[in-house]
Motif scaffolding. Structure first.
Motif, PDB file in Angstrom:
ATOM      1  N   LEU A  67       0.822  -1.208   0.000  1.00 56.55           N
ATOM      2  CA  LEU A  67       0.000   0.000   0.000  1.00 56.55           C
ATOM      3  C   LEU A  67       0.862   1.266   0.000  1.00 56.55           C
ATOM      4  O   LEU A  67       0.567   2.235  -0.705  1.00 56.55           O
ATOM      5  N   ALA A  68       1.927   1.240   0.787  1.00 60.56           N
ATOM      6  CA  ALA A  68       2.833   2.399   0.818  1.00 60.56           C
ATOM      7  C   ALA A  68       3.497   2.611  -0.532  1.00 60.56           C
ATOM      8  O   ALA A  68       3.660   3.751  -0.998  1.00 60.56           O
ATOM      9  N   TRP A  69       3.870   1.511  -1.193  1.00 58.93           N
ATOM     10  CA  TRP A  69       4.532   1.592  -2.497  1.00 58.93           C
ATOM     11  C   TRP A  69       3.571   2.124  -3.557  1.00 58.93           C
ATOM     12  O   TRP A  69       3.925   3.000  -4.349  1.00 58.93           O
ATOM     13  N   VAL A  70       2.334   1.576  -3.558  1.00 61.55           N
ATOM     14  CA  VAL A  70       1.328   2.041  -4.512  1.00 61.55           C
ATOM     15  C   VAL A  70       1.108   3.545  -4.342  1.00 61.55           C
ATOM     16  O   VAL A  70       1.042   4.301  -5.322  1.00 61.55           O
ATOM     17  N   ASN A  71       1.010   3.968  -3.093  1.00 61.11           N
ATOM     18  CA  ASN A  71       0.811   5.393  -2.819  1.00 61.11           C
ATOM     19  C   ASN A  71       2.014   6.223  -3.263  1.00 61.11           C
ATOM     20  O   ASN A  71       1.865   7.300  -3.853  1.00 61.11           O
ATOM     21  N   ASN A  72       3.219   5.703  -3.008  1.00 57.18           N
ATOM     22  CA  ASN A  72       4.442   6.403  -3.399  1.00 57.18           C
ATOM     23  C   ASN A  72       4.546   6.550  -4.916  1.00 57.18           C
ATOM     24  O   ASN A  72       4.881   7.627  -5.418  1.00 57.18           O
ATOM     25  N   VAL A  73       4.253   5.481  -5.636  1.00 58.20           N
ATOM     26  CA  VAL A  73       4.329   5.519  -7.101  1.00 58.20           C
ATOM     27  C   VAL A  73       3.326   6.536  -7.652  1.00 58.20           C
ATOM     28  O   VAL A  73       3.645   7.307  -8.570  1.00 58.20           O
ATOM     29  N   ARG A  74       2.136   6.563  -7.100  1.00 54.96           N
ATOM     30  CA  ARG A  74       1.137   7.529  -7.579  1.00 54.96           C
ATOM     31  C   ARG A  74       1.577   8.955  -7.287  1.00 54.96           C
ATOM     32  O   ARG A  74       1.412   9.851  -8.131  1.00 54.96           O
ATOM     33  N   GLU A  75       2.142   9.182  -6.096  1.00 51.40           N
ATOM     34  CA  GLU A  75       2.604  10.527  -5.745  1.00 51.40           C
ATOM     35  C   GLU A  75       3.757  10.996  -6.641  1.00 51.40           C
ATOM     36  O   GLU A  75       3.808  12.153  -7.041  1.00 51.40           O
ATOM     37  N   LYS A  76       4.677  10.079  -6.954  1.00 48.44           N
ATOM     38  CA  LYS A  76       5.884  10.461  -7.689  1.00 48.44           C
ATOM     39  C   LYS A  76       5.695  10.466  -9.203  1.00 48.44           C
ATOM     40  O   LYS A  76       6.367  11.228  -9.911  1.00 48.44           O
ATOM     41  N   THR A  77       4.824   9.592  -9.707  1.00 49.06           N
ATOM     42  CA  THR A  77       4.703   9.447 -11.164  1.00 49.06           C
ATOM     43  C   THR A  77       3.305   9.703 -11.708  1.00 49.06           C
ATOM     44  O   THR A  77       3.126   9.833 -12.928  1.00 49.06           O
ATOM     45  N   GLY A  78       2.296   9.691 -10.846  1.00 50.96           N
ATOM     46  CA  GLY A  78       0.932   9.854 -11.312  1.00 50.96           C
ATOM     47  C   GLY A  78       0.298   8.563 -11.796  1.00 50.96           C
ATOM     48  O   GLY A  78      -0.858   8.560 -12.230  1.00 50.96           O
ATOM     49  N   VAL A  79       1.024   7.454 -11.721  1.00 49.64           N
ATOM     50  CA  VAL A  79       0.506   6.152 -12.155  1.00 49.64           C
ATOM     51  C   VAL A  79      -0.070   5.423 -10.945  1.00 49.64           C
ATOM     52  O   VAL A  79       0.607   5.283  -9.913  1.00 49.64           O
ATOM     53  N   TYR A  80      -1.296   4.955 -11.073  1.00 51.84           N
ATOM     54  CA  TYR A  80      -1.987   4.285  -9.972  1.00 51.84           C
ATOM     55  C   TYR A  80      -2.033   2.778 -10.219  1.00 51.84           C
ATOM     56  O   TYR A  80      -2.636   2.327 -11.190  1.00 51.84           O
ATOM     57  N   LEU A  81      -1.384   2.020  -9.356  1.00 55.86           N
ATOM     58  CA  LEU A  81      -1.364   0.558  -9.482  1.00 55.86           C
ATOM     59  C   LEU A  81      -2.645   0.011  -8.855  1.00 55.86           C
ATOM     60  O   LEU A  81      -2.652  -0.509  -7.733  1.00 55.86           O
ATOM     61  N   ASP A  82      -3.757   0.113  -9.588  1.00 56.30           N
ATOM     62  CA  ASP A  82      -5.056  -0.208  -9.000  1.00 56.30           C
ATOM     63  C   ASP A  82      -5.539  -1.629  -9.275  1.00 56.30           C
ATOM     64  O   ASP A  82      -6.685  -1.967  -8.991  1.00 56.30           O
ATOM     65  N   PHE A  83      -4.681  -2.480  -9.807  1.00 55.75           N
ATOM     66  CA  PHE A  83      -5.008  -3.901  -9.931  1.00 55.75           C
ATOM     67  C   PHE A  83      -4.541  -4.592  -8.645  1.00 55.75           C
ATOM     68  O   PHE A  83      -3.686  -4.071  -7.919  1.00 55.75           O
ATOM     69  N   PRO A  84      -5.079  -5.774  -8.314  1.00 61.40           N
ATOM     70  CA  PRO A  84      -4.668  -6.442  -7.075  1.00 61.40           C
ATOM     71  C   PRO A  84      -3.212  -6.902  -7.117  1.00 61.40           C
ATOM     72  O   PRO A  84      -2.755  -7.455  -8.112  1.00 61.40           O
ATOM     73  N   ILE A  85      -2.512  -6.654  -6.027  1.00 62.10           N
ATOM     74  CA  ILE A  85      -1.138  -7.124  -5.849  1.00 62.10           C
ATOM     75  C   ILE A  85      -1.122  -8.011  -4.614  1.00 62.10           C
ATOM     76  O   ILE A  85      -1.468  -7.568  -3.505  1.00 62.10           O
ATOM     77  N   ILE A  86      -0.761  -9.260  -4.781  1.00 57.61           N
ATOM     78  CA  ILE A  86      -0.763 -10.225  -3.682  1.00 57.61           C
ATOM     79  C   ILE A  86       0.364  -9.923  -2.707  1.00 57.61           C
ATOM     80  O   ILE A  86       1.514  -9.728  -3.108  1.00 57.61           O
ATOM     81  N   ALA A  87       0.029  -9.896  -1.420  1.00 47.73           N
ATOM     82  CA  ALA A  87       1.032  -9.766  -0.360  1.00 47.73           C
ATOM     83  C   ALA A  87       1.405 -11.183   0.083  1.00 47.73           C
ATOM     84  O   ALA A  87       0.804 -11.752   0.989  1.00 47.73           O
ATOM     85  N   ASP A  88       2.396 -11.742  -0.587  1.00 49.47           N
ATOM     86  CA  ASP A  88       2.746 -13.157  -0.382  1.00 49.47           C
ATOM     87  C   ASP A  88       3.842 -13.300   0.677  1.00 49.47           C
ATOM     88  O   ASP A  88       4.887 -13.903   0.440  1.00 49.47           O
ATOM     89  N   ILE A  89       3.584 -12.741   1.837  1.00 55.61           N
ATOM     90  CA  ILE A  89       4.607 -12.668   2.871  1.00 55.61           C
ATOM     91  C   ILE A  89       5.053 -14.052   3.347  1.00 55.61           C
ATOM     92  O   ILE A  89       6.214 -14.240   3.747  1.00 55.61           O
ATOM     93  N   ASP A  90       4.180 -15.057   3.284  1.00 59.62           N
ATOM     94  CA  ASP A  90       4.566 -16.420   3.685  1.00 59.62           C
ATOM     95  C   ASP A  90       5.087 -17.250   2.515  1.00 59.62           C
ATOM     96  O   ASP A  90       5.399 -18.438   2.674  1.00 59.62           O
ATOM     97  N   MET A  91       5.165 -16.638   1.343  1.00 64.81           N
ATOM     98  CA  MET A  91       5.703 -17.265   0.125  1.00 64.81           C
ATOM     99  C   MET A  91       4.874 -18.449  -0.373  1.00 64.81           C
ATOM    100  O   MET A  91       5.330 -19.230  -1.203  1.00 64.81           O
ATOM    101  N   SER A  92       3.647 -18.583   0.096  1.00 62.65           N
ATOM    102  CA  SER A  92       2.841 -19.757  -0.272  1.00 62.65           C
ATOM    103  C   SER A  92       2.487 -19.771  -1.760  1.00 62.65           C
ATOM    104  O   SER A  92       2.573 -20.814  -2.421  1.00 62.65           O
ATOM    105  N   VAL A  93       2.084 -18.626  -2.298  1.00 64.83           N
ATOM    106  CA  VAL A  93       1.727 -18.573  -3.720  1.00 64.83           C
ATOM    107  C   VAL A  93       2.987 -18.663  -4.586  1.00 64.83           C
ATOM    108  O   VAL A  93       2.994 -19.337  -5.620  1.00 64.83           O
ATOM    109  N   SER A  94       4.045 -18.014  -4.141  1.00 67.55           N
ATOM    110  CA  SER A  94       5.314 -18.073  -4.884  1.00 67.55           C
ATOM    111  C   SER A  94       5.805 -19.502  -5.021  1.00 67.55           C
ATOM    112  O   SER A  94       6.280 -19.921  -6.088  1.00 67.55           O
ATOM    113  N   LYS A  95       5.694 -20.276  -3.944  1.00 61.23           N
ATOM    114  CA  LYS A  95       6.113 -21.677  -3.987  1.00 61.23           C
ATOM    115  C   LYS A  95       5.159 -22.496  -4.847  1.00 61.23           C
ATOM    116  O   LYS A  95       5.584 -23.364  -5.619  1.00 61.23           O
TER     117      LYS A  95
END
Length: 208
Positions: free
Chosen positions: A77-105
């Motif tokens: 969320l912080a990154w999406v907000n930062n990118v929008r503030e700095k570039t005007g591009v809004y990453l409004d598609f879902p981004i998985i928070a795969d903190i346990d690496m389950s989907v990556s594996k």
């Protein structure tokens, strides 16, 4: 790790747009799912921004976007907000928070020779039937080619629609490959067809 022709594994995940059940999200549409190594990194920022800029193009082709990295939802969320503030591009598609690496594996996005804790730049093309149709892998230090991702999606959809294979570097408007003959009758029909661009009996092209 799904291979071409395999059913894409189902999963539940926390994303930047809320909880997501993959099978429900992907129902009746194509999905381009892509991983990136980490938030707040330069190459990843260029790639995710490119997907966001092209989101309407994918939507017009019945295709949903789904990002992933092994970061927390707060980092996303912080990154999406930062990118929008700095570039005007809004990453409004879902981004998985795969903190346990389950989907990556589950999807083979972790390549230990590259990194054991960060996903490589993987791209999965999944059709409306939930079948994995194409896979791409890029190392962490080389960004993906958006033009090729778009070309590959259109090629897959065109091949499905017209039931024919497509040649190297195919683009919309180019001719398609005529499937090789399997009987003598089909061979004679091909030889008699004056509309085909024929190189030999096994290689011919046609307009679609």
């Amino acid at each position: 790790m799904p291979r071409i022709g395999d059913k894409a594994p189902d999963f539940n995940a926390v994303t930047t747009t809320g909880k997501l059940q993959f099978s429900e999200y992907a129902k009746d549409s194509w999905v381009v799912m892509f991983s990136h190594p980490a938030d707040f990194t330069p190459v990843c920022t260029t790639e995710m921004s490119a997907f966001a800029v092209e989101k309407d193009w994918f939507t017009e082709r019945n295709t949903k976007l789904l990002g992933l990295s092994i970061d927390s939802i707060h980092s996303h969320l912080a990154w999406v907000n930062n990118v929008r503030e700095k570039t005007g591009v809004y990453l409004d598609f879902p981004i998985i928070a795969d903190i346990d690496m389950s989907v990556s594996k589950l999807y083979g996005m972790l390549h230990p020779g590259e990194s054991a804790t960060a996903a490589v730049r993987a791209v999965f093309f999944i059709d409306p039937k939930g079948v994995t149709r194409l896979l791409m892998y890029y190392p962490m230090n080389v960004g993906r080619n958006m033009d090729e991702i778009k070309r590959a999606l259109v090629a897959l959809q065109t091949s499905d629609e017209h039931k024919c294979p497509l040649p190297i570097d195919w683009r919309p408007g180019d001719k398609a490959i005529v499937p090789p003959p399997k009987t003598l009758k089909q061979l004679e029909e091909r030889n008699a067809n004056t509309e085909y661009e024929k190189v030999d009996f096994y290689l011919a092209k046609k307009a679609i």
